[in-house]
Design a protein around this motif. Structure first.
Motif, short mmCIF file in Angstrom:
data_model
loop_
_atom_site.label_atom_id
_atom_site.label_comp_id
_atom_site.label_asym_id
_atom_site.label_seq_id
_atom_site.Cartn_x
_atom_site.Cartn_y
_atom_site.Cartn_z
N ASP A 90 0.98 -1.11 -0.74
CA ASP A 90 0.34 -0.13 -0.02
C ASP A 90 1.24 0.92 -0.14
O ASP A 90 0.75 2.40 -0.85
N TRP A 91 1.72 1.40 0.80
CA TRP A 91 2.42 2.45 1.17
C TRP A 91 3.09 2.45 -0.91
O TRP A 91 4.11 3.76 -0.82
N ALA A 92 3.97 1.37 -1.11
CA ALA A 92 4.84 1.54 -2.00
C ALA A 92 3.94 2.04 -3.47
O ALA A 92 4.48 2.94 -3.67
N GLU A 93 2.76 1.36 -3.62
CA GLU A 93 2.01 1.94 -4.76
C GLU A 93 1.79 3.37 -4.01
O GLU A 93 1.67 4.35 -5.38
N ALA A 94 1.75 4.06 -3.39
CA ALA A 94 1.05 5.26 -3.26
C ALA A 94 2.66 6.34 -3.74
O ALA A 94 2.34 7.17 -3.87
N THR A 95 3.38 5.53 -3.13
CA THR A 95 4.64 6.42 -3.21
C THR A 95 4.85 6.25 -4.48
O THR A 95 5.34 7.68 -5.25
N ILE A 96 4.50 5.23 -5.87
CA ILE A 96 5.23 5.01 -6.75
C ILE A 96 3.81 6.51 -7.74
O ILE A 96 4.38 6.80 -8.54
N ALA A 97 2.26 5.76 -6.96
CA ALA A 97 1.98 7.23 -8.01
C ALA A 97 2.22 8.23 -8.37
O ALA A 97 1.82 8.99 -8.95
N GLU A 98 2.51 8.87 -7.21
CA GLU A 98 3.52 10.32 -7.39
C GLU A 98 4.84 10.52 -7.49
O GLU A 98 4.60 10.99 -8.46
N LEU A 99 5.47 9.53 -7.51
CA LEU A 99 7.27 9.74 -8.47
C LEU A 99 6.94 9.38 -8.81
O LEU A 99 8.47 9.60 -10.43
N GLY A 100 6.29 8.31 -9.56
CA GLY A 100 6.38 7.06 -11.22
C GLY A 100 7.29 5.85 -10.62
O GLY A 100 8.82 5.90 -9.23
N ASP A 101 7.63 4.90 -10.95
CA ASP A 101 7.79 3.46 -10.68
C ASP A 101 9.27 4.01 -10.89
O ASP A 101 10.29 2.97 -10.11
N ALA A 102 9.95 3.95 -11.58
CA ALA A 102 11.83 3.94 -12.79
C ALA A 102 12.36 4.82 -11.53
O ALA A 102 12.95 4.88 -10.87
N PRO A 103 11.53 6.29 -11.41
CA PRO A 103 11.84 7.20 -10.74
C PRO A 103 11.77 6.68 -8.88
O PRO A 103 13.17 6.38 -8.35
N TYR A 104 11.31 5.48 -8.35
CA TYR A 104 11.38 5.03 -7.01
C TYR A 104 12.24 3.80 -7.47
O TYR A 104 12.44 3.97 -6.15
N VAL A 105 12.15 3.64 -8.52
CA VAL A 105 12.90 2.57 -8.25
C VAL A 105 14.71 2.65 -8.15
O VAL A 105 15.14 2.28 -7.43
N GLU A 106 15.05 3.50 -8.99
CA GLU A 106 15.89 4.74 -9.01
C GLU A 106 16.71 5.15 -7.41
O GLU A 106 17.82 5.22 -7.26
N LEU A 107 15.65 6.01 -6.90
CA LEU A 107 16.01 6.49 -5.77
C LEU A 107 16.14 5.08 -4.65
O LEU A 107 16.82 5.42 -3.96
N ALA A 108 15.41 3.46 -4.56
CA ALA A 108 15.66 2.71 -4.12
C ALA A 108 17.19 2.50 -4.11
O ALA A 108 18.07 1.99 -2.97
N SER A 109 17.52 2.37 -5.16
CA SER A 109 19.16 1.97 -6.07
C SER A 109 20.29 2.79 -4.94
O SER A 109 20.97 2.22 -4.76
N VAL A 110 19.65 4.25 -5.18
CA VAL A 110 20.55 5.39 -4.57
C VAL A 110 21.00 4.55 -2.73
O VAL A 110 21.24 4.59 -2.63
N VAL A 111 19.87 4.37 -2.51
CA VAL A 111 19.40 4.66 -0.98
C VAL A 111 20.09 2.82 -0.64
O VAL A 111 21.13 2.59 0.23
N VAL A 112 19.91 1.71 -1.63
CA VAL A 112 20.06 0.79 -1.16
C VAL A 112 22.34 0.70 -1.00
O VAL A 112 23.06 0.38 -0.34
N LEU A 170 15.41 -4.17 -9.34
CA LEU A 170 15.51 -2.75 -9.80
C LEU A 170 16.12 -2.77 -11.54
O LEU A 170 16.74 -1.67 -12.13
N SER A 171 15.54 -3.52 -11.67
CA SER A 171 16.37 -4.14 -13.46
C SER A 171 15.50 -2.83 -14.12
O SER A 171 15.47 -2.67 -15.59
N LEU A 172 14.30 -1.84 -14.47
CA LEU A 172 13.22 -0.75 -14.36
C LEU A 172 14.67 -0.08 -14.65
O LEU A 172 14.75 1.24 -14.82
N VAL A 173 15.62 0.33 -13.63
CA VAL A 173 17.14 1.07 -13.80
C VAL A 173 17.94 0.21 -14.12
O VAL A 173 18.89 0.16 -12.95
#
Lengths: 225, 121
Positions: A90-112, A170-173
């Motif tokens: 639920d949290w991820a879907e709300a976040t992705i709805a605002e950021l976009g799926d690929a920007p979300y994945v890239e953000l996650a890649s920087v964090v990890v 993370l393959s979307l990015v």
């Protein structure tokens, strides 16, 4: 240069420091969806939040973020960085709805990437590496083909996939995959054929020792995968 | 679970409960030192200096670096899995079916991503 040899209390393999240096520099470069300054800001937020991980989220000293990132991006960097057990669809879907799926994945890649390097420094007993200087430039905004739904919260590569699912998470990015999994190869798995061998001779520790550590770290983070 | 598969490969019997118990050795060489080191780093406890020192003394510098690297990279890998909701691999789910419930894994939030969640404890 980051991760200088003389920072470590004992010698570190050259392939490991090389991977760490390359991936650290990547954080400061323009990405696929975020600029260099935005990527460094994401890393900084994740680090600052994770440092306070012993405190509950509502009790952490955050101050002003001092970044042009959106509230949702700030929240995502902090949450993935410090509270991975609290992530849900639920949290991820709300976040992705605002950021976009690929920007979300890239953000996650920087964090990890940041978290892995920081946790390595903590284990080695040295200060965290200074974040890289952000580089000027525009994101490429290139979205790869052959992405599909395998039940994850984000699309992933679906053509000709023979490896573990986490390696395509993370393959979307693709640039995010290169940055983080370069470190994975140097710090854990070696090559794909090394990984598939249950008896390791490419690492000084026996594989059950490595996997015991992996299992314990995963359990401490309540990671089901 | 690669801990069991890699132990089986060398004819060793591993106690998988070491994944969820503090300072357990699981039947792995220097296991208690390794798990205590991981726990101290992940939890950022006051024990981290002592745990690190013990790891270095027990393992020697070369293996100590490997242990630190494994702890570091898995703190990243768990976040890759849990931030993307990536489902577990079918073969892994099949091979761990007997221990997941017993060790409590099925109650973790991420179990939903693999369609095997139980109610939280």
């Amino acid at each position: 240069m980051s991760f200088k040899d003389n920072r470590f209390p004992v010698p570190v393999r050259e392939d490991m420091t090389t991977a760490l240096r390359k991936s650290w520099a990547d954080i400061g470069r323009p990405g696929t969806w975020w600029t260099g300054p935005e990527r460094v800001a994401i890393a900084d937020l994740a680090r600052a939040e994770r440092i306070q991980r012993k405190e509950p989220p509502w009790n952490r000293d955050r101050g002003e973020p001092g970044t042009p990132l959106s509230e949702k991006a700030i929240e995502a960097a902090r949450k993935i960085g410090a509270d991975p057990t609290h992530l849900d669809r639920d949290w991820a879907e709300a976040t992705i709805a605002e950021l976009g799926d690929a920007p979300y994945v890239e953000l996650a890649s920087v964090v990890v990437t940041t978290v892995a390097a920081d946790a390595f420094c903590e284990a080695m007993g040295i200060e965290h590496e200074t974040l890289p200087e952000p580089e000027v430039g525009e994101p490429t905004r290139e979205r790869p083909d052959n992405m599909g739904d395998i039940g994850a919260w984000v699309p992933v590569q679906v053509i000709d996939w023979q490896r573990a699912n986490v390696a395509r998470a993370l393959s979307l990015v693709p640039e995010g995959v290169r940055t983080f999994f370069r470190m994975v190869a140097a710090m854990y798995s070696g090559t794909a054929s090394d990984f598939n061998e249950m008896v390791w001779d490419h690492r000084p520790m026996a594989r059950p020792q490595v996997e015991l550590l992996a299992a314990r770290v995963s359990a401490l983070n309540q990671c089901f995968y | 679970m690669l801990l069991r598969a890699s132990s089986d490969a060398v004819g060793a019997e591993v106690d998988l409960s070491a994944a969820v118990e503090d300072a357990a050795d699981g039947g792995v060489e220097d296991g208690a030192v390794l798990t205590a080191f991981a726990e101290a780093v992940v939890r950022a406890t006051d024990e981290v200096d002592a745990a690190r020192r013990r790891a270095l003394e027990t393992l020697g510098p070369v293996k100590f670096v490997e242990a630190a690297a494994t702890i570091g990279i898995f703190n990243g890998l768990v976040r890759v899995a849990d931030s993307t909701g990536i489902p577990s691999d079918a073969m892994m789910l099949e091979r761990t079916a007997d221990v997941r419930g017993e060790l409590g894994f099925n109650r973790w939030t991420g179990a939903k991503s693999s369609g095997v969640a139980e109610a939280p404890a």
